[in-house]
Design an enzyme around this catalytic site. Sequence first.
Site, PDB file in Angstrom:
ATOM      1  N   ARG A 113      16.057  11.048  -3.329  1.00 15.28           N
ATOM      2  CA  ARG A 113      15.554  10.404  -2.101  1.00 15.28           C
ATOM      3  C   ARG A 113      14.595  11.280  -1.312  1.00 15.28           C
ATOM      4  O   ARG A 113      14.407  11.092  -0.118  1.00 15.28           O
ATOM      5  CB  ARG A 113      16.720   9.945  -1.217  1.00 15.28           C
ATOM      6  CG  ARG A 113      17.546   8.858  -1.876  1.00 15.28           C
ATOM      7  CD  ARG A 113      18.632   8.346  -0.951  1.00 15.28           C
ATOM      8  NE  ARG A 113      19.366   7.266  -1.603  1.00 15.28           N
ATOM      9  CZ  ARG A 113      20.646   7.005  -1.383  1.00 15.28           C
ATOM     10  NH1 ARG A 113      21.333   7.761  -0.549  1.00 15.28           N
ATOM     11  NH2 ARG A 113      21.228   6.007  -1.995  1.00 15.28           N
ATOM     12  N   LYS A 135       0.073   8.777   1.148  1.00  8.61           N
ATOM     13  CA  LYS A 135       0.139   7.655   0.215  1.00  8.61           C
ATOM     14  C   LYS A 135       0.394   8.192  -1.186  1.00  8.61           C
ATOM     15  O   LYS A 135      -0.365   8.999  -1.704  1.00  8.61           O
ATOM     16  CB  LYS A 135      -1.158   6.849   0.220  1.00  8.61           C
ATOM     17  CG  LYS A 135      -1.304   5.901   1.397  1.00  8.61           C
ATOM     18  CD  LYS A 135      -2.522   5.015   1.210  1.00  8.61           C
ATOM     19  CE  LYS A 135      -2.641   3.978   2.312  1.00  8.61           C
ATOM     20  NZ  LYS A 135      -3.795   3.082   2.108  1.00  8.61           N
ATOM     21  N   GLU A 177     -16.375   9.085  -0.960  1.00  9.78           N
ATOM     22  CA  GLU A 177     -15.345   8.840   0.059  1.00  9.78           C
ATOM     23  C   GLU A 177     -15.723   9.512   1.381  1.00  9.78           C
ATOM     24  O   GLU A 177     -15.403   8.992   2.458  1.00  9.78           O
ATOM     25  CB  GLU A 177     -13.985   9.348  -0.417  1.00  9.78           C
ATOM     26  CG  GLU A 177     -13.294   8.447  -1.439  1.00  9.78           C
ATOM     27  CD  GLU A 177     -12.579   7.255  -0.817  1.00  9.78           C
ATOM     28  OE1 GLU A 177     -12.684   7.061   0.409  1.00  9.78           O
ATOM     29  OE2 GLU A 177     -11.922   6.511  -1.566  1.00  9.78           O
ATOM     30  N   GLU A 223      -0.138   2.474   8.169  1.00 11.58           N
ATOM     31  CA  GLU A 223      -1.209   1.488   7.947  1.00 11.58           C
ATOM     32  C   GLU A 223      -0.853   0.101   8.482  1.00 11.58           C
ATOM     33  O   GLU A 223      -0.956  -0.914   7.796  1.00 11.58           O
ATOM     34  CB  GLU A 223      -1.553   1.393   6.454  1.00 11.58           C
ATOM     35  CG  GLU A 223      -2.929   0.782   6.201  1.00 11.58           C
ATOM     36  CD  GLU A 223      -3.345   0.834   4.741  1.00 11.58           C
ATOM     37  OE1 GLU A 223      -3.603  -0.238   4.176  1.00 11.58           O
ATOM     38  OE2 GLU A 223      -3.416   1.935   4.166  1.00 11.58           O
ATOM     39  N   ARG A 227      -5.389   2.426  10.562  1.00 10.33           N
ATOM     40  CA  ARG A 227      -5.557   3.077   9.260  1.00 10.33           C
ATOM     41  C   ARG A 227      -6.171   2.154   8.213  1.00 10.33           C
ATOM     42  O   ARG A 227      -6.722   2.607   7.203  1.00 10.33           O
ATOM     43  CB  ARG A 227      -4.216   3.633   8.766  1.00 10.33           C
ATOM     44  CG  ARG A 227      -4.363   4.480   7.506  1.00 10.33           C
ATOM     45  CD  ARG A 227      -3.099   5.240   7.158  1.00 10.33           C
ATOM     46  NE  ARG A 227      -3.268   5.963   5.893  1.00 10.33           N
ATOM     47  CZ  ARG A 227      -2.385   6.803   5.378  1.00 10.33           C
ATOM     48  NH1 ARG A 227      -1.260   7.048   6.027  1.00 10.33           N
ATOM     49  NH2 ARG A 227      -2.613   7.408   4.234  1.00 10.33           N
ATOM     50  N   ASN A 231      -9.679   1.564   4.203  1.00  9.23           N
ATOM     51  CA  ASN A 231      -9.831   0.740   3.009  1.00  9.23           C
ATOM     52  C   ASN A 231     -11.255   0.196   2.850  1.00  9.23           C
ATOM     53  O   ASN A 231     -11.511  -0.597   1.938  1.00  9.23           O
ATOM     54  CB  ASN A 231      -8.844  -0.436   3.048  1.00  9.23           C
ATOM     55  CG  ASN A 231      -7.404   0.023   2.910  1.00  9.23           C
ATOM     56  OD1 ASN A 231      -7.088   0.862   2.087  1.00  9.23           O
ATOM     57  ND2 ASN A 231      -6.532  -0.526   3.739  1.00  9.23           N
ATOM     58  N   HIS A 234     -12.743  -0.592  -0.514  1.00 11.46           N
ATOM     59  CA  HIS A 234     -11.682  -0.586  -1.517  1.00 11.46           C
ATOM     60  C   HIS A 234     -11.273  -1.985  -1.975  1.00 11.46           C
ATOM     61  O   HIS A 234     -10.769  -2.129  -3.092  1.00 11.46           O
ATOM     62  CB  HIS A 234     -10.444   0.144  -0.973  1.00 11.46           C
ATOM     63  CG  HIS A 234     -10.625   1.619  -0.867  1.00 11.46           C
ATOM     64  ND1 HIS A 234     -11.553   2.201  -0.033  1.00 11.46           N
ATOM     65  CD2 HIS A 234      -9.992   2.653  -1.503  1.00 11.46           C
ATOM     66  CE1 HIS A 234     -11.481   3.519  -0.152  1.00 11.46           C
ATOM     67  NE2 HIS A 234     -10.546   3.815  -1.030  1.00 11.46           N
ATOM     68  N   HIS A 238     -11.426  -1.697  -5.694  1.00  9.37           N
ATOM     69  CA  HIS A 238     -10.241  -1.651  -6.546  1.00  9.37           C
ATOM     70  C   HIS A 238     -10.278  -2.767  -7.589  1.00  9.37           C
ATOM     71  O   HIS A 238      -9.829  -2.572  -8.731  1.00  9.37           O
ATOM     72  CB  HIS A 238      -8.965  -1.790  -5.706  1.00  9.37           C
ATOM     73  CG  HIS A 238      -8.478  -0.497  -5.140  1.00  9.37           C
ATOM     74  ND1 HIS A 238      -7.466  -0.424  -4.198  1.00  9.37           N
ATOM     75  CD2 HIS A 238      -8.831   0.794  -5.377  1.00  9.37           C
ATOM     76  CE1 HIS A 238      -7.241   0.835  -3.884  1.00  9.37           C
ATOM     77  NE2 HIS A 238      -8.057   1.591  -4.587  1.00  9.37           N
TER      78      HIS A 238
END
Length: 334
Positions: A113, A135, A177, A223, A227, A231, A234, A238
């Site tokens: 954990r 992330k 980026e 997010e 935040r 993206n 993206h 993506h």
Amino acid sequence: MKLHVNLKERGYDIVLQRGILHQITEEIDVDRNVLLVSDSNVPAKWIDIVQQQCPHCVVKIVNSGEESKSFAVWEDLLTCMLQHHFLRSDLVIALGGGVVGDLAGFAAACYMRGIDFVNIPTTTLAQIDSSIGGKTAINAGGIKNNIGAFYQPKKVLIDFDVLSTLPHRHYINGLIEALKAGLIYDPALFALFETNDIDAHLEEIIYRSLCMKKDVVEQDEKETGLRKILNFGHTIGHAIESYYHLEEYLHGECVGMGMLYFINDPQLKQRTIAVLEKMGAPIDAPYDKEEVYQRLLADKKATHDGITIVEVNTLGKADLKKISYEEIKEKLRG
């Protein structure tokens, strides 16, 4: 240079220093079991430098590329820690690019954990973006980063010297980026790309990019709001990556192509294209728009009635906007 990501009990330092790879014992406690995760593209000399400083070190080298962000490789890391009797007090170090950071970070988040995790990024993409923010993820079903967790590192060590062995295409891949960071948050950063010698200002580019991301993550760690502007590029980016099975084009290249769909000022769009061309980055790729659209439907930001996209109308300012699937289809059609 040092930055602190202020997330209260989950806060951590980002240390930027040439040669810090040789001094990790001054920054982190390595007198415990250490799983050092790297990939086949990372030069052996960088791995050896870290390994030699860790007296109880197990090294796992995964194949380079997105295919290593899989259930099988993730399970292999967990099994390795079990076999070597890792405890909650032990440590995972990621030495590599974004793939290694995402994979090792997710393994650290899940083992017992959560055990300590330190990120030592060796690519521009990881130094600029993925090494901070917490992330972690693997890919499933051909979709990028759809299985994962928010799990902050204990420290991030950035050694500019390791970029000397980075292939040029991967070097540029990460800088895209940083260009994104300028477009959404920092006009002065965009200006470094537009009017200056990029290589000569590399350290400033990386530092300013990290300042931007640090500021955003501190305000919105999970997010839920601000935040989401990270993206930018993206959503379609993506989907393009998935269309090419995460192989043909690199992540930053796809983000660069994806950004162009959502820069609404024609002049700023042309300026951005000029910067991408200056870097030698692609501005378009041959892909089936309908197939890319179908892959976009699996995006984590998608809902039943539409998707939240990030658009730029003015340099340095990003806006979030919920649009319908028909609208994004029109975007793809051009």
